[in-house]
Design a protein around this motif. Structure first.
Motif, PDB file in Angstrom:
ATOM      1  N   ASP A 463       0.854  -1.192   0.000  1.00  0.00           N
ATOM      2  CA  ASP A 463       0.000   0.000   0.000  1.00  0.00           C
ATOM      3  C   ASP A 463       0.893   1.247   0.000  1.00  0.00           C
ATOM      4  OD1 ASP A 463      -1.654   2.106   0.608  1.00  0.00           O
ATOM      5  OD2 ASP A 463      -2.824   0.980   2.097  1.00  0.00           O
ATOM      6  N   ARG A 464       0.759   2.032  -1.064  1.00  0.00           N
ATOM      7  CA  ARG A 464       1.615   3.218  -1.178  1.00  0.00           C
ATOM      8  C   ARG A 464       1.457   4.161   0.014  1.00  0.00           C
ATOM      9  NH1 ARG A 464       0.705   6.522  -6.446  1.00  0.00           N
ATOM     10  NH2 ARG A 464       1.301   4.548  -7.403  1.00  0.00           N
ATOM     11  N   VAL A 466       0.731   3.428   3.088  1.00  0.00           N
ATOM     12  CA  VAL A 466       1.455   2.884   4.250  1.00  0.00           C
ATOM     13  C   VAL A 466       2.949   3.189   4.093  1.00  0.00           C
ATOM     14  CG1 VAL A 466       2.142   0.755   5.433  1.00  0.00           C
ATOM     15  CG2 VAL A 466      -0.235   1.067   4.693  1.00  0.00           C
ATOM     16  N   LEU A 467       3.453   2.990   2.882  1.00  0.00           N
ATOM     17  CA  LEU A 467       4.880   3.222   2.644  1.00  0.00           C
ATOM     18  C   LEU A 467       5.225   4.710   2.821  1.00  0.00           C
ATOM     19  CD1 LEU A 467       5.365   0.836  -0.412  1.00  0.00           C
ATOM     20  CD2 LEU A 467       6.121   0.454   1.940  1.00  0.00           C
ATOM     21  N   LYS A 468       4.315   5.569   2.377  1.00  0.00           N
ATOM     22  CA  LYS A 468       4.540   7.020   2.555  1.00  0.00           C
ATOM     23  C   LYS A 468       4.642   7.383   4.026  1.00  0.00           C
ATOM     24  CE  LYS A 468       2.233   9.091  -1.475  1.00  0.00           C
ATOM     25  NZ  LYS A 468       0.994   9.787  -1.866  1.00  0.00           N
ATOM     26  N   GLY A 469       3.940   6.615   4.869  1.00  0.00           N
ATOM     27  CA  GLY A 469       3.903   6.927   6.300  1.00  0.00           C
ATOM     28  C   GLY A 469       5.075   6.362   7.090  1.00  0.00           C
ATOM     29  N   LEU A 470       6.004   5.667   6.405  1.00  0.00           N
ATOM     30  CA  LEU A 470       7.159   5.099   7.132  1.00  0.00           C
ATOM     31  C   LEU A 470       8.093   6.206   7.622  1.00  0.00           C
ATOM     32  CD1 LEU A 470       8.146   2.140   4.767  1.00  0.00           C
ATOM     33  CD2 LEU A 470       7.251   1.961   7.093  1.00  0.00           C
ATOM     34  N   HIS A 471       8.651   5.993   8.790  1.00  0.00           N
ATOM     35  CA  HIS A 471       9.615   6.975   9.323  1.00  0.00           C
ATOM     36  C   HIS A 471      11.018   6.399   9.334  1.00  0.00           C
ATOM     37  CE1 HIS A 471       5.799   8.539  10.907  1.00  0.00           C
ATOM     38  NE2 HIS A 471       6.390   9.705  10.744  1.00  0.00           N
ATOM     39  N   ALA A 472      11.991   7.274   9.145  1.00  0.00           N
ATOM     40  CA  ALA A 472      13.389   6.859   9.160  1.00  0.00           C
ATOM     41  C   ALA A 472      14.036   7.268  10.472  1.00  0.00           C
ATOM     42  CB  ALA A 472      14.131   7.524   8.007  1.00  0.00           C
ATOM     43  N   ASP A 473      15.104   6.571  10.837  1.00  0.00           N
ATOM     44  CA  ASP A 473      15.883   6.982  11.999  1.00  0.00           C
ATOM     45  C   ASP A 473      16.879   8.054  11.543  1.00  0.00           C
ATOM     46  OD1 ASP A 473      16.284   6.920  14.642  1.00  0.00           O
ATOM     47  OD2 ASP A 473      16.832   4.791  14.747  1.00  0.00           O
ATOM     48  N   ALA A 474      16.313   9.141  11.027  1.00  0.00           N
ATOM     49  CA  ALA A 474      17.138  10.216  10.456  1.00  0.00           C
ATOM     50  C   ALA A 474      16.896  11.500  11.235  1.00  0.00           C
ATOM     51  CB  ALA A 474      16.776  10.424   8.992  1.00  0.00           C
ATOM     52  N   TYR A 475      17.930  12.352  11.268  1.00  0.00           N
ATOM     53  CA  TYR A 475      17.853  13.571  12.078  1.00  0.00           C
ATOM     54  C   TYR A 475      18.601  14.685  11.384  1.00  0.00           C
ATOM     55  CZ  TYR A 475      21.664  10.425  13.155  1.00  0.00           C
ATOM     56  OH  TYR A 475      22.671   9.507  13.024  1.00  0.00           O
ATOM     57  N   ASP A 476      18.138  15.901  11.617  1.00  0.00           N
ATOM     58  CA  ASP A 476      18.817  17.097  11.105  1.00  0.00           C
ATOM     59  C   ASP A 476      19.116  18.018  12.267  1.00  0.00           C
ATOM     60  OD1 ASP A 476      18.716  16.414   8.458  1.00  0.00           O
ATOM     61  OD2 ASP A 476      17.280  17.972   7.863  1.00  0.00           O
ATOM     62  N   LEU A 477      20.228  18.710  12.205  1.00  0.00           N
ATOM     63  CA  LEU A 477      20.459  19.807  13.141  1.00  0.00           C
ATOM     64  C   LEU A 477      20.114  21.109  12.420  1.00  0.00           C
ATOM     65  CD1 LEU A 477      21.427  20.973  15.830  1.00  0.00           C
ATOM     66  CD2 LEU A 477      23.712  21.138  14.834  1.00  0.00           C
ATOM     67  N   VAL A 478      19.239  21.881  13.040  1.00  0.00           N
ATOM     68  CA  VAL A 478      18.805  23.153  12.463  1.00  0.00           C
ATOM     69  C   VAL A 478      19.223  24.264  13.425  1.00  0.00           C
ATOM     70  CG1 VAL A 478      16.758  24.502  11.831  1.00  0.00           C
ATOM     71  CG2 VAL A 478      16.828  22.036  11.359  1.00  0.00           C
ATOM     72  N   LEU A 503      12.198  -1.081  -2.726  1.00  0.00           N
ATOM     73  CA  LEU A 503      11.164  -0.040  -2.571  1.00  0.00           C
ATOM     74  C   LEU A 503      11.500   1.190  -3.417  1.00  0.00           C
ATOM     75  CD1 LEU A 503      10.394  -0.059   1.269  1.00  0.00           C
ATOM     76  CD2 LEU A 503       9.011  -1.006  -0.581  1.00  0.00           C
ATOM     77  N   LEU A 504      12.799   1.396  -3.623  1.00  0.00           N
ATOM     78  CA  LEU A 504      13.229   2.558  -4.409  1.00  0.00           C
ATOM     79  C   LEU A 504      13.225   2.243  -5.906  1.00  0.00           C
ATOM     80  CD1 LEU A 504      16.176   3.695  -2.121  1.00  0.00           C
ATOM     81  CD2 LEU A 504      13.904   4.704  -2.275  1.00  0.00           C
ATOM     82  N   GLY A 505      12.690   1.091  -6.250  1.00  0.00           N
ATOM     83  CA  GLY A 505      12.511   0.769  -7.661  1.00  0.00           C
ATOM     84  C   GLY A 505      13.722   0.128  -8.325  1.00  0.00           C
ATOM     85  N   PHE A 506      14.727  -0.288  -7.537  1.00  0.00           N
ATOM     86  CA  PHE A 506      15.883  -0.984  -8.111  1.00  0.00           C
ATOM     87  C   PHE A 506      15.527  -2.460  -8.317  1.00  0.00           C
ATOM     88  CE2 PHE A 506      17.882   2.616  -6.224  1.00  0.00           C
ATOM     89  CZ  PHE A 506      19.134   2.770  -6.782  1.00  0.00           C
ATOM     90  N   THR A 507      15.881  -3.015  -9.454  1.00  0.00           N
ATOM     91  CA  THR A 507      15.831  -4.472  -9.566  1.00  0.00           C
ATOM     92  C   THR A 507      17.038  -5.001  -8.796  1.00  0.00           C
ATOM     93  OG1 THR A 507      17.251  -4.524 -11.508  1.00  0.00           O
ATOM     94  CG2 THR A 507      14.865  -4.300 -11.907  1.00  0.00           C
ATOM     95  N   PRO A 508      17.018  -6.290  -8.399  1.00  0.00           N
ATOM     96  CA  PRO A 508      18.177  -6.830  -7.680  1.00  0.00           C
ATOM     97  C   PRO A 508      19.459  -6.657  -8.501  1.00  0.00           C
ATOM     98  CG  PRO A 508      16.343  -8.374  -7.558  1.00  0.00           C
ATOM     99  CD  PRO A 508      15.910  -7.272  -8.477  1.00  0.00           C
TER     100      PRO A 508
END
Ligand code: ASP
Length: 588
Positions: A463-464, A466-478, A503-508
């Motif tokens: 489900d696109r 659901v995938l859009k709602g995924l969160h990353a363990d990423a951070y920015d300093l502002v 998920l990023l559309g790469f074939t293996p």
């Protein structure tokens, strides 16, 4: 010996000593019996005086000195009768006994002063003259200190400085690559690194544990005041760490730099999720020098017959405190025009003015009586004298537009106080970003960023949404609304990395061809790891309350990506092209 002192050194305590100075002639003023010359070097400016009565020939000589002549003088330190309190050397001058011209100079094309009359391209073409100016001297010294203090701090924390290659492999992800043809492998190209990302991860697999590098990165993007095709990062990676370890280490570095360079002790940095930053400030890099957070009004604004609100996904606004008397309708109409400009793209602006006399004026008075509008006011904690500015429409657009409006109001009201430093960690960015044009997901940060552990299962969804709602363990300093750096916990598991590529559309096969070396390394005991990179040029600018990173780069490019001094890029001759196996047809 060219000099006993530099041009910023002498004080009243040096009275009557004989000194030798060398430097550039800033200006020479002929006052009849006396000629004054301001002599400049990196350290300051010292006034020289030549006396007609003492030595007429010497005085004549001094009168002929042009701007930027390089001279050496010997003389005696004396007290000035007319002191200059704005200069550290302003209490003294040198009564000159001997003068030697070390080199003459053409008249410079712009004034070598703090506020120069030189235009941007001219200053870049004659960068060596621009750098003689005090602000550039100061900026480059500041930058040098930042790198030295960074090295000191990271060295103390057991980081190892390691260089990674500049000739690497082009990948389709991220920004556009600069490429370099390979003579020995005709038809093949290296790419200049957009960042050392994969190398630093490989260094973690290699057991280096803590890596850093102050490194040039190259991105072929359209340029703006805060972007250059080549720029520098303070790039780091750490093994066996959680997000907490990385945030603490780099919050520590930032505090160390502010303390050592700006004399400012920063309190602990607040943190905010990406979702909250977007909901409250319409930006993933909110400027927290002022608050003015959004409030949402769907429940109060809908069902009253006002079609624009009724059809909107989101109604949200900000409250400008105490401006009702200061802002006439003209100002408010002007702000309305401002949000309707194509760069912002709002349909219109609804405002509610809570006048100091208790009356309420609004552009939607037909649909909302005073009581209803008072309800809006309560939501914002607004009182007499405050003005609400409200936008409506599609959620993402409204947030972005309102975010821009908030900044504009902040600017107009002078709320971005110079000298105030408001750092912020923004956490938990989305993992993926959908692009309608290419009909695929892109990594919001980069393809090596790990999802939040509790959301890994959802990566198997088809489900696109659901995938859009995924969160990353990423951070920015502002800091003050500027993104200073960003990073993430990385994927260190081969299967998960392969899943992310898919998920990023790469074939293996594509994943293997592009990143096989990394996937391969993950099969040999990759430790959990994560890292971050700070933009060095931007950090220097922000630490000085500036936004033009060019002023912190010795030899920057102009807006067209040109180096105006050496005139690059340039064509290469046919022989070079042939040798590289390149068939380049140049369109005139
Ligand atoms: N390589 C990343 C960047 O340049 C930073 C990081 O994830 O460490 O944005």
């Amino acid at each position: 010996m060219y000099r006993t002192h530099d041009c910023g050194a002498l004080r009243l305590t040096d009275l009557n000593s004989t000194v030798t100075l060398s430097g550039w002639v800033q200006i020479s003023r002929d006052l009849g019996g006396l000629t004054f010359v301001d002599l400049r070097d990196r350290y300051g400016i010292t006034q020289l005086v030549f006396n007609m009565d003492t030595d007429a020939a010497l005085c004549e000589h001094a009168r002929k000195l042009g701007r930027e002549f390089v001279i050496q003088v010997t003389g005696t330190v004396q007290e000035r009768s007319n002191k200059n309190p704005n200069r550290p050397t302003g209490d003294i001058e040198i009564e000159v006994a001997t003068l030697k011209v070390l080199n003459s100079s053409k008249t410079p094309p712009f004034t070598i002063e703090t506020d120069t009359d030189g235009g941007d391209d001219l200053r870049l073409k004659y960068r060596y003259l621009d750098i003689r100016r005090e602000p550039l001297q100061r900026n480059l010294r500041f930058r040098s200190k930042v790198t030295i203090e960074t090295r000191k701090y990271l060295d103390q924390q057991e980081f190892v400085e390691i260089e990674t290659p500049c000739l690497i492999k082009s990948t389709p992800e991220g920004a556009r690559d600069f490429v370099v043809p390979s003579r020995m492998n005709p038809g093949e190209f290296y790419a200049l690194p957009q960042s050392p990302q994969t190398f630093k991860q490989i260094l973690m697999v290699a057991g280096m544990d803590r890596y850093f590098q102050i490194v040039k990165c190259f991105r072929d993007e359209d340029l703006r005041a805060d972007r250059q095709p080549e720029f520098s990062q303070i790039d780091c990676e750490m093994a066996f760490v959680t997000r907490e370890d990385i945030l603490n280490t780099f919050e520590g570095l930032t505090k160390h730099l502010y303390k050592e360079l700006n004399g400012i002790t920063l309190p602990d940095f607040p943190r905010m999720s990406y979702d909250d930053a977007m909901r409250l400030y319409g930006s993933d890099k909110p400027d927290l020098r002022f608050d003015m957070a959004f409030e949402e009004l769907n429940d109060l604004g809908q069902g009253r017959g006002f079609g624009i609100f009724d059809g909107a996904q989101l109604i949200a606004g900000i409250c400008a405190k105490g401006v009702a008397d200061q802002w006439s309708n003209k100002e408010l109409n002007d702000l309305t025009d401002w949000v309707k400009r194509p760069q912002i793209g709002a349909q219109g602006l609804v405002y509610v003015r809570f006048n100091t006399d208790g009356t309420i004026k609004s552009t939607v008075g037909k649909f909302f009586d005073d009581e209803a509008l008072r309800g809006w006011g309560e939501r914002f904690g607004a009182g007499p004298g405050d003005v609400l500015l409200v936008l409506s429409g599609e959620t993402d657009k409204v947030r972005k537009q309102l975010g821009e409006l908030r900044l504009e109001v902040g600017r107009r009201l002078g709320l971005m106080t110079p000298g105030v430093v408001k750092p912020l960690w923004v956490l938990d960015f989305p993992l993926l970003e959908w692009d309608d044009d290419t009909n695929r997901f892109y990594a919001m940060h980069h393809p090596f960023t790990a999802p939040k552990p509790e959301e890994i299962d959802k990566m198997n969804s088809n489900d696109r949404e659901v995938l859009k709602g995924l969160h990353a363990d990423a951070y920015d300093l502002v800091i003050n609304g500027v993104e200073i750096g960003g990073g993430s916990i990385r994927i260190h598991d081969r299967a998960l990395q392969s899943k992310n590529f898919s998920l990023l559309g790469f074939t293996p096969e594509e994943a293997e061809a592009q990143f096989g070396f990394l996937l391969g390394a993950f099969e040999y005991g990759a430790p959990p790891h994560g890292g971050i990179a700070f933009g060095l040029d931007r950090l220097c600018a922000v630490m000085n309350g500036q936004n033009n990173i060019r002023d912190y780069i010795a030899f920057p490019k102009n807006n067209m990506g040109r180096d105006m001094m050496i005139d690059a890029p340039s064509r290469i001759d046919q022989g070079q092209l042939d040798e590289l196996g390149l068939d380049v047809r140049v369109r005139e």
